[in-house]
Design a protein around this motif. Sequence first.
Motif, PDB file in Angstrom:
ATOM      1  N   LEU A 168       0.842  -1.345   0.030  1.00 38.71           N
ATOM      2  CA  LEU A 168       0.073  -0.042   0.139  1.00 38.71           C
ATOM      3  C   LEU A 168       0.717   1.393   0.078  1.00 38.71           C
ATOM      4  O   LEU A 168       0.252   2.408  -0.060  1.00 38.71           O
ATOM      5  CB  LEU A 168      -1.043   0.088   1.111  1.00 38.71           C
ATOM      6  CG  LEU A 168      -1.913  -1.108   1.173  1.00 38.71           C
ATOM      7  CD1 LEU A 168      -2.463  -1.106   2.753  1.00 38.71           C
ATOM      8  CD2 LEU A 168      -2.923  -1.358   0.102  1.00 38.71           C
ATOM      9  N   SER A 170       2.465   2.536   2.262  1.00 37.39           N
ATOM     10  CA  SER A 170       2.234   3.394   3.401  1.00 37.39           C
ATOM     11  C   SER A 170       1.992   2.739   4.725  1.00 37.39           C
ATOM     12  O   SER A 170       1.027   1.791   4.571  1.00 37.39           O
ATOM     13  CB  SER A 170       1.023   4.431   3.378  1.00 37.39           C
ATOM     14  OG  SER A 170       0.608   5.174   4.586  1.00 37.39           O
ATOM     15  N   ARG A 172       0.583   3.929   7.234  1.00 39.58           N
ATOM     16  CA  ARG A 172      -0.694   4.511   7.925  1.00 39.58           C
ATOM     17  C   ARG A 172      -1.869   3.713   7.207  1.00 39.58           C
ATOM     18  O   ARG A 172      -2.771   3.687   7.894  1.00 39.58           O
ATOM     19  CB  ARG A 172      -0.740   5.918   7.517  1.00 39.58           C
ATOM     20  CG  ARG A 172      -1.994   6.609   8.477  1.00 39.58           C
ATOM     21  CD  ARG A 172      -1.729   8.131   7.912  1.00 39.58           C
ATOM     22  NE  ARG A 172      -1.756   8.365   6.473  1.00 39.58           N
ATOM     23  CZ  ARG A 172      -2.715   8.462   5.823  1.00 39.58           C
ATOM     24  NH1 ARG A 172      -3.849   8.270   6.024  1.00 39.58           N
ATOM     25  NH2 ARG A 172      -2.619   8.577   4.560  1.00 39.58           N
ATOM     26  N   LYS A 173      -1.748   3.376   6.183  1.00 38.23           N
ATOM     27  CA  LYS A 173      -2.878   2.812   5.323  1.00 38.23           C
ATOM     28  C   LYS A 173      -3.069   1.567   5.552  1.00 38.23           C
ATOM     29  O   LYS A 173      -4.102   0.785   5.656  1.00 38.23           O
ATOM     30  CB  LYS A 173      -2.524   2.868   3.885  1.00 38.23           C
ATOM     31  CG  LYS A 173      -2.909   4.504   3.179  1.00 38.23           C
ATOM     32  CD  LYS A 173      -2.503   4.402   1.506  1.00 38.23           C
ATOM     33  CE  LYS A 173      -2.808   5.806   1.089  1.00 38.23           C
ATOM     34  NZ  LYS A 173      -2.338   5.670  -0.336  1.00 38.23           N
ATOM     35  N   ALA A 174      -1.882   0.888   6.028  1.00 35.61           N
ATOM     36  CA  ALA A 174      -1.873  -0.546   6.491  1.00 35.61           C
ATOM     37  C   ALA A 174      -2.371  -0.819   7.953  1.00 35.61           C
ATOM     38  O   ALA A 174      -3.043  -1.837   8.409  1.00 35.61           O
ATOM     39  CB  ALA A 174      -0.658  -1.290   6.488  1.00 35.61           C
ATOM     40  N   HIS A 177      -5.873  -2.226   8.515  1.00 31.10           N
ATOM     41  CA  HIS A 177      -6.033  -3.755   8.454  1.00 31.10           C
ATOM     42  C   HIS A 177      -5.381  -4.433   9.392  1.00 31.10           C
ATOM     43  O   HIS A 177      -6.062  -5.597   9.681  1.00 31.10           O
ATOM     44  CB  HIS A 177      -4.952  -4.112   6.950  1.00 31.10           C
ATOM     45  CG  HIS A 177      -5.526  -3.543   5.646  1.00 31.10           C
ATOM     46  ND1 HIS A 177      -5.385  -2.172   5.304  1.00 31.10           N
ATOM     47  CD2 HIS A 177      -6.136  -4.077   4.399  1.00 31.10           C
ATOM     48  CE1 HIS A 177      -5.891  -2.169   4.261  1.00 31.10           C
ATOM     49  NE2 HIS A 177      -6.272  -2.853   3.738  1.00 31.10           N
TER      50      HIS A 177
END
Length: 256
Positions: A168, A170, A172-174, A177
Amino acid sequence: MTLKLLVLFFTPLLAGLMVYLVPSAKGNSFKLLLVFAGSYLFAITVTHILPELYRQHSDVELIGLFVLAGFFLQQLLEYFTSGVEHGHIHSHDHADHDHHHGHSHKHHTVSAIVLLSALCVHAFLEGSMLAQPVTMGFGYDVNAVLLGIALHRAPAAFALMTVLAIQLHSKRKALPHLIIFSLAAPVGLLISSYFVESKLLSETGLIYLYALVCGNFLHISTTIVFESSPEHRFNIWKLGVAVIGALLAVAVEYAI
């Protein structure tokens, strides 16, 4: 129940957040941790969970078939996870390393949603192993099983965050999840407990569910130990750590 829920949630969450402190898991210490966790999980399955299944429910047929089904179910799940649930982290560097050493693994890239979904199915099943321990009799030490699950989920969460941060682009984006993954096992525990208490799942059904997850455990634990020595070279450190992990499981089973 509360303690089990807290351990199941915070162990993978905190382990996943370690990617902010330890950005890479290529060190030998991480591999040794995987070997220890895998050895403990294997030993606790064969010396504790499976014997209790057969001892308490010798009249229940098909236990062995459900163990086999769980083993191959985990094989199917790994098609979508590429082994993240046992701490396997795939990157270009790892692929190059495997190719250089003649260890030919061909891994496919799956979407973050598919990867997370497959991992959550596995984690959900793990959480169900801690539901209604009275069904397994007084000899079933749920804390020993909880420890095995925690030891296994920690490196899995770290691997998940590492893979998703790369995929991803990032960390932060993970994070969302990771949170969903951390919730999967507690949800599995709560739902399976509710199903048993409300009579939606019979005692026999729960036993078959336990057997299914045992098959999962056997696949994951043996894969971890075998993957630690892909070229089957003798490594005294890995063998020693594996023996220590197994002995801990034996001590929990016979000394407590």
